[in-house]
Motif scaffolding. Structure first.
Motif, PDB file in Angstrom:
ATOM      1  N   THR A 628      21.945 -41.368 -48.807  1.00 15.42           N
ATOM      2  CA  THR A 628      23.167 -40.998 -48.093  1.00 15.42           C
ATOM      3  C   THR A 628      23.571 -39.608 -48.555  1.00 15.42           C
ATOM      4  N   GLY A 629      23.858 -38.735 -47.621  1.00 21.33           N
ATOM      5  CA  GLY A 629      24.208 -37.372 -47.979  1.00 21.33           C
ATOM      6  C   GLY A 629      25.074 -36.728 -46.923  1.00 21.33           C
ATOM      7  N   GLY A 630      25.033 -35.412 -46.888  1.00 26.84           N
ATOM      8  CA  GLY A 630      25.855 -34.709 -45.924  1.00 26.84           C
ATOM      9  C   GLY A 630      25.567 -33.227 -45.925  1.00 26.84           C
ATOM     10  N   SER A 631      26.259 -32.525 -45.069  1.00 23.09           N
ATOM     11  CA  SER A 631      26.149 -31.077 -44.986  1.00 23.09           C
ATOM     12  C   SER A 631      27.505 -30.460 -45.274  1.00 23.09           C
ATOM     13  N   SER A 632      27.481 -29.223 -45.770  1.00 23.51           N
ATOM     14  CA  SER A 632      28.727 -28.512 -46.050  1.00 23.51           C
ATOM     15  C   SER A 632      28.527 -27.038 -45.759  1.00 23.51           C
ATOM     16  N   PHE A 633      29.615 -26.392 -45.402  1.00 22.26           N
ATOM     17  CA  PHE A 633      29.615 -24.962 -45.090  1.00 22.26           C
ATOM     18  C   PHE A 633      30.626 -24.298 -46.013  1.00 22.26           C
ATOM     19  N   ASP A 634      30.100 -23.554 -47.022  1.00 24.59           N
ATOM     20  CA  ASP A 634      30.987 -22.936 -47.999  1.00 24.59           C
ATOM     21  C   ASP A 634      31.945 -21.975 -47.314  1.00 24.59           C
ATOM     22  N   PRO A 635      33.244 -22.100 -47.581  1.00 23.89           N
ATOM     23  CA  PRO A 635      34.183 -21.164 -46.960  1.00 23.89           C
ATOM     24  C   PRO A 635      34.056 -19.772 -47.567  1.00 23.89           C
ATOM     25  N   LEU A 636      34.240 -18.766 -46.727  1.00 24.92           N
ATOM     26  CA  LEU A 636      34.247 -17.387 -47.196  1.00 24.92           C
ATOM     27  C   LEU A 636      35.654 -17.005 -47.642  1.00 24.92           C
ATOM     28  N   ASP A 637      35.747 -15.982 -48.426  1.00 27.29           N
ATOM     29  CA  ASP A 637      37.037 -15.489 -48.881  1.00 27.29           C
ATOM     30  C   ASP A 637      37.750 -14.814 -47.707  1.00 27.29           C
ATOM     31  N   ASP A 638      38.787 -15.459 -47.158  1.00 33.35           N
ATOM     32  CA  ASP A 638      39.458 -14.918 -45.977  1.00 33.35           C
ATOM     33  C   ASP A 638      40.319 -13.698 -46.294  1.00 33.35           C
ATOM     34  N   ARG A 639      40.350 -13.307 -47.594  1.00 34.63           N
ATOM     35  CA  ARG A 639      41.050 -12.073 -47.939  1.00 34.63           C
ATOM     36  C   ARG A 639      40.178 -10.846 -47.727  1.00 34.63           C
ATOM     37  N   LEU A 640      38.859 -11.080 -47.515  1.00 35.26           N
ATOM     38  CA  LEU A 640      37.961  -9.973 -47.227  1.00 35.26           C
ATOM     39  C   LEU A 640      37.922  -9.721 -45.724  1.00 35.26           C
ATOM     40  N   PRO A 641      37.756  -8.476 -45.303  1.00 30.60           N
ATOM     41  CA  PRO A 641      37.730  -8.133 -43.871  1.00 30.60           C
ATOM     42  C   PRO A 641      36.391  -8.498 -43.234  1.00 30.60           C
ATOM     43  N   LEU A 642      36.205  -9.789 -42.951  1.00 32.07           N
ATOM     44  CA  LEU A 642      34.953 -10.297 -42.386  1.00 32.07           C
ATOM     45  C   LEU A 642      35.115 -10.572 -40.890  1.00 32.07           C
ATOM     46  N   PRO A 643      34.003 -10.542 -40.138  1.00 30.40           N
ATOM     47  CA  PRO A 643      34.065 -10.890 -38.716  1.00 30.40           C
ATOM     48  C   PRO A 643      34.594 -12.309 -38.516  1.00 30.40           C
ATOM     49  N   ALA A 644      35.335 -12.487 -37.426  1.00 33.06           N
ATOM     50  CA  ALA A 644      35.964 -13.783 -37.147  1.00 33.06           C
ATOM     51  C   ALA A 644      34.932 -14.887 -36.954  1.00 33.06           C
ATOM     52  N   ASP A 645      33.776 -14.578 -36.327  1.00 34.70           N
ATOM     53  CA  ASP A 645      32.747 -15.600 -36.115  1.00 34.70           C
ATOM     54  C   ASP A 645      32.206 -16.123 -37.435  1.00 34.70           C
ATOM     55  N   ASP A 646      32.030 -15.226 -38.402  1.00 27.85           N
ATOM     56  CA  ASP A 646      31.513 -15.667 -39.692  1.00 27.85           C
ATOM     57  C   ASP A 646      32.539 -16.523 -40.432  1.00 27.85           C
ATOM     58  N   ILE A 647      33.798 -16.164 -40.350  1.00 31.77           N
ATOM     59  CA  ILE A 647      34.832 -16.988 -40.993  1.00 31.77           C
ATOM     60  C   ILE A 647      34.886 -18.361 -40.337  1.00 31.77           C
ATOM     61  N   ALA A 648      34.680 -18.411 -39.004  1.00 30.10           N
ATOM     62  CA  ALA A 648      34.662 -19.696 -38.308  1.00 30.10           C
ATOM     63  C   ALA A 648      33.440 -20.526 -38.693  1.00 30.10           C
ATOM     64  N   PHE A 649      32.286 -19.887 -38.845  1.00 30.16           N
ATOM     65  CA  PHE A 649      31.057 -20.601 -39.202  1.00 30.16           C
ATOM     66  C   PHE A 649      31.164 -21.180 -40.613  1.00 30.16           C
ATOM     67  N   PHE A 650      31.644 -20.372 -41.557  1.00 31.57           N
ATOM     68  CA  PHE A 650      31.800 -20.830 -42.931  1.00 31.57           C
ATOM     69  C   PHE A 650      33.239 -21.314 -43.128  1.00 31.57           C
ATOM     70  N   ASN A 651      33.526 -22.461 -42.536  1.00 30.96           N
ATOM     71  CA  ASN A 651      34.907 -22.955 -42.522  1.00 30.96           C
ATOM     72  C   ASN A 651      35.174 -24.083 -43.495  1.00 30.96           C
ATOM     73  N   GLY A 652      34.213 -24.390 -44.358  1.00 30.28           N
ATOM     74  CA  GLY A 652      34.412 -25.467 -45.329  1.00 30.28           C
ATOM     75  C   GLY A 652      34.216 -26.858 -44.772  1.00 30.28           C
ATOM     76  N   ALA A 653      33.678 -26.982 -43.560  1.00 30.62           N
ATOM     77  CA  ALA A 653      33.497 -28.298 -42.937  1.00 30.62           C
ATOM     78  C   ALA A 653      32.415 -29.099 -43.655  1.00 30.62           C
ATOM     79  N   THR A 654      32.540 -30.416 -43.623  1.00 34.22           N
ATOM     80  CA  THR A 654      31.539 -31.317 -44.188  1.00 34.22           C
ATOM     81  C   THR A 654      31.239 -32.426 -43.199  1.00 34.22           C
ATOM     82  N   THR A 655      29.999 -32.901 -43.221  1.00 29.99           N
ATOM     83  CA  THR A 655      29.587 -34.055 -42.426  1.00 29.99           C
ATOM     84  C   THR A 655      28.757 -34.968 -43.316  1.00 29.99           C
TER      85      THR A 655
END
Length: 969
Positions: A628-655
């Protein structure tokens, strides 16, 4: 009765109970007989019993009578295994090498008594208690030998090849730890062992204690036996190390290109280990000799902690002074100036490992030819780890001289400072709190196993017996293993530095006072006055400031004080978003269920003269995993000026997701033993074996993360541009197949006396389906955004060969006159060579790929040459032992976590010894010494594809002395 008297041992020629070889050997060496039922026609054998001789005689008999190629360590005296730990004892066995670092992947931390064993150059050996499964609850698949109390052992048997009735799982071999039973000896036995250990660097005295009570009683209801034993051992040790930083190839004016370290570091580590164990055994045999029942409980509980102070840096660059000297390849001596980022850090690691083993065994002999054995076992194991670090930061110059054996190192105040070095390193205004790192493990595993064996003796012809059996087991294990989370506390890019003196400064070391005050956490001083036994200067003045050890003593204190210091930056692993259980994210929790079913059939044969004997068999294994396991997307530091798509992709979600796989294997084996003459025999062994992947490699998880690069384009100290340069993911692989090996041994063994043997073994292994790393691109979508991610993880790959030679010799020189007849010698040598064997390059904790800097690296953990020399003396009431173990250079890790380079452990050896005196037949006193020669362990780092190696680290650790009292009644 003294140890040198002749003992009359009753031997039942056709005993219905087919006792283990260990039991028979211990019985023959004990001060009495194996009191089985015997009539007046049974023969008597005479056995000369002596302490060291008894142990060696037992081991020699067990090796000679074994059904496959093996080596044995025996302790005929109770609580008298010849080394301070099971792992240290194993290093004396031909083909076995032990790891002296805390872990092969961690070449910066030395271990008290070693951390793992390689057998014939490989780590894929199987560990057992009394021929049954055993394991520690970590991401590995076997037992941590260093956690097992040696006082509980009667023998350690190392099987180099396979028979069909042996449990599958070790392509290198099987290491079986045999505990004592009450029917191993006659009547009542009481044993007591007490010792005081002294370590000369730590200057600490700690106690050891072990005791055993064993007895057996004949009644109308049959014979009963009971044994209880307990052991507790404490040890406090220290080690110091000097470490060069990552080397750079620099152009030196007037000299040319030379390798120069960017810095030099120093480290002190205090380690405390407590090991507690015990066993309880009940045995019953009926009066007509048809039933034998054994119930046993074995417990091994180990706690270890280490407190580390280090003054070093991962990336600080110091430039060599103009007066520096060089040889034709590298920097030799001089001052590295201008390093503004030295870490003065404090780290504490606590670990607790518990293994409990419950077993029931019923041996039935309904006829003289038929034996049925029923066996049930339950293992309960757990491991807990808390690892906390706090990093202080300062500037320093460092003088280093690498021209001799042990480097001379001195840390100096920066040239711009008006303070002396002694003033500088004790001034809290020169140190700020840079960062922290925390890590937690909380693992448990349980296994239930049931075995049925049937053995039927044939009455004529070549085939002497047919044996078959079934085994079913289920192992449920959950590993909770957090990442090592590094986090900033204060820095110039994080709003300024928070110094030890409680002042906030945005521009350190500029001579200007700070502007803000605050309540800083504690700090303390580290004493470097006798660093490396005074063989190197250390830090001028002898002391340096570092974060207080109180900060890392408990997780609660760590969180509260650092949160108060840095509320805007500090986030512990227990404060992260998306936690699933305690301080763990979903992809850090790894539940695995392993179901295994095995069956075998084996025939034993011999010619009429019994000069040629052996066995042939086939084992079937059905293996399945459910993960039993899962996937995770490490969140990026939203204080850095990163593209919106990348912040959305790395949103901290888990499954979460599940997976289930199964696999089947057929494992043939063939063993042949030919007695060329009475004392000379030859062996041939061939088998097919499998080794299972570590539990951590089977994790069903996908951890996606990004590599971010940020830029300051207008020089205003603010990052105004940031991009994700790499999209990566680490993954486990629940569909890994076991490694497979075809094993071949040819051995020649000459037993020229009761304690005299010479043997030579040639071995060959054809291995396939190695566990190694693989990487491939994969399209992954999350939160409506799709990216091409480079996924890295474990795969099966390749095939290779391991070839080698083992030579072993032992003898007491009894023909010498008088006291000289007490001299004896043990010696063995092992040569191992590998061809086309890939390195694992996997982190079994995180299950992911470990990138390596260079191709064509040797097999990690394999020394080409190892040898042992053991001088023995036993005469009348004195016995002594002087043992030297040496191994050639070997690859310690393919990729050091700091340098990212391969690290090699240099060649070297260690000398240990002991001397004992018999006060009387019941009391013995003695001294044991470890690391007599004060060995300095050196490591080297490979810096290019051509194989250039430069010095990396030098380690020195305690010499240990123990005063021992042993009593046996």
């Amino acid at each position: 009765m003294s140890k040198t008297e002749i003992v009359q041992v009753e031997v039942k020629r056709h005993s219905i109970f087919r006792r283990s070889l260990l039991a028979a050997c211990i019985a023959s060496a004990s001060a009495g007989s194996w009191a089985q039922q015997a009539d007046s026609s049974e023969a008597l054998e005479e056995v000369v019993v002596e302490g060291v001789r008894g142990s060696l005689m037992n081991a020699q008999d067990m090796k000679r009578d074994a059904s496959t190629v093996s080596d044995v360590i025996s302790a005929s005296d109770i609580n008298a295994l010849p080394d301070k730990s099971v792992l240290e004892a194993l290093q004396r066995v031909p083909g076995v090498s032990i790891e002296r670092f805390a872990a092969a992947e961690d070449p910066d931390h030395f271990s008290i008594e070693g951390s793992g064993a390689t057998l014939r150059g490989m780590v894929q050996s199987r560990s057992e208690f009394n021929g049954r499964d055993s394991f520690s609850a970590n991401n590995g698949s076997g037992l941590n030998f260093q956690d097992v109390p040696p006082e509980l052992m009667g023998a350690v048997i190392v099987y180099k090849n396979q028979t069909a009735d042996m449990i599958e799982g070790g392509i290198a071999g099987t290491i079986n730890l045999e505990t004592r039973k009450p029917f191993d000896s006659n009547g009542q036995q009481i044993a007591f062992n007490s010792a005081v250990n002294y370590t000369d660097m730590r200057e600490a005295a700690t106690p050891d204690f072990s005791g055993l009570y064993s007895n057996r009683w004949e009644t109308d209801a049959g014979e009963f036996g009971f044994l209880i034993s307990a052991a507790n051992s404490n040890l406090k040790v220290s080690n110091n190390s000097i470490q060069q930083g990552v080397p750079e190839l620099r152009e030196i004016s007037g000299v040319g290109e030379r390798w120069v370290p960017i810095n030099v570091g120093a480290r002190q580590v205090d380690q405390d280990r407590e090991r507690t164990g015990g066993s309880m055994v009940f045995q019953w045999a009926d009066n007509d000799g048809t039933k034998l029942f054994t119930a046993e409980y074995v417990r091994s509980d180990a706690a270890q902690s280490w407190l580390e102070y280090a003054f070093q840096s991962d990336n600080t660059v110091g430039l060599p002074s103009a007066d520096s000297t060089y040889n034709d390849r590298r920097f030799v001596s001089g001052t590295l100036e201008g390093a503004t980022g030295y870490n003065s850090y404090t780290r504490q690691s606590h670990s607790n490992t518990l293994v409990e083993d419950f077993s029931l065994n019923l041996e039935l002999n309904p006829t003289e030819r038929l034996q049925v054995v029923l066996d049930a076992q339950y293992v309960d194991a757990s491991t807990e780890v808390i690892d906390l670090s706090v990093y202080g930061h300062t500037a320093a110059d460092v003088y280093a001289d690498f021209g001799g054996g042990t480097p001379d190192v001195a840390f100096l105040a920066p040239s711009a400072s008006a303070q002396t070095s002694e003033e500088y390193f004790t001034d809290p205004a020169n140190f700020f709190y840079l960062a922290e790192m925390d890590h937690i493990e909380d693992n448990e595993g349980k296994e239930a196993a049931f075995t049925l064996d049937v053995d039927y003796e044939l009455d004529k012809g070549w085939f002497r017996s047919v044996k078959g059996g079934l085994r079913a087991s289920q192992r449920e294990q959950t590993t909770r293993w957090s990442t090592y989370q590094w986090g900033v506390l204060s820095a110039d890019w994080a709003g300024g530095q928070k110094f030890f003196d409680g002042v906030h400064d945005t521009n350190p070391w500029d001579g200007q006072p700070g502007t803000d005050t605050y309540a800083a956490p504690e700090y303390g001083t580290v004493d470097f006055n006798d660093f490396f036994r005074g063989k190197t200067t250390g830090i001028a003045g002898g002391t340096v400031l570092a974060p207080s050890p109180n900060l890392v003593q408990s997780f609660n204190n760590y969180r509260s004080q650092l949160k108060a210091l840095s509320p805007e930056w500090f986030t512990s692993i227990a404060d992260r978003d998306g936690l699933a259980e305690g301080p763990f994210l979903p992809d850090e929790i790894n539940p695995i269920t392993e179901d295994r079913f095995a069956g075998y059939v084996m025939a034993e044969f011999a010619n009429p003269a019994e000069t040629l004997s052996g066995n042939i068999g086939l084992r079937y294994v059905d293996l399945s995993y459910e993960t039993t396991g899962g996937s995770s997307f490490d969140p990026l530091d939203d204080r850095l000026p990163l593209p919106a798509d990348d912040i959305a992709f790395f949103n901290g979600a888990t499954t979460s997701f599940d997976d289930k796989v199964s696999d089947q294997h057929l494992l043939p084996s063939f063993n042949l033993k030919y007695e060329i003459q009475e004392d000379l025999l030859a062996r041939f062994a061939a088998s097919q074996a499998i080794a299972f992947p570590d539990m951590g490699m089977l994790r069903s998880y996908l951890g996606v993360y990004g590599i971010v690069e940020s830029f300051d384009t207008d020089n205003d100290d603010v990052e105004d541009t940031a991009v994700v340069t790499d999209y990566r993911a680490g993954t486990g692989n629940s569909r890994l197949k076991p490694m497979r090996a075809n094993n071949f041994d040819i051995a020649l063994e000459w037993y020229f006396s009761d304690v005299g043997a010479l043997s030579a073994t040639v071995f060959h292994k054809d291995i396939s389906d190695f566990f190694t790393s693989g990487a491939f691109p994969r399209e992954i979508t999350n939160n409506g955004v799709t990216r091409i991610v480079e996924v890295e993880g474990p795969v099966n790959f390749g095939d290779g060969q391991i070839n080698g030679l083992e030579l072993a010799y032992q003898q007491f020189f009894d023909t010498l006159p008088g006291a000289w007849s007490g001299l004896g010698l043990q010696a063995n040598y092992t040569y191992v060579d590998s061809k086309s064997v890939p390195n694992q390059n996997l982190d079994s904790q995180e299950g992911g790929n470990v990138e390596v800097a260079f191709e064509s690296l040797p097999l990690a953990g394999m020394s080409e040459h190892t040898y042992n020399l053991v001088g023995l003396y036993e005469y009348e009431d004195i016995s002594a032992r002087l043992a030297y173990n040496w191994r050639s250079e070997y690859l310690l890790t393919t990729r050091d976590v700091i340098t990212k380079l391969p690290i090699y452990n240099g060649e070297g050896g260690q000398l240990d010894g002991s001397v004992f005196f018999n006060i009387n037949e019941n009391l013995k006193v003695g001294l044991e010494a470890t690391n007599i020669l004060d060995q300095v362990t050196e490591t080297r780092m490979q810096v290019d594809e051509d194989g250039t190696k430069l010095d990396r680290s030098w380690f020195i650790n305690d010499r240990r002395i123990a005063a021992v009292i042993r009593m046996n009644f």
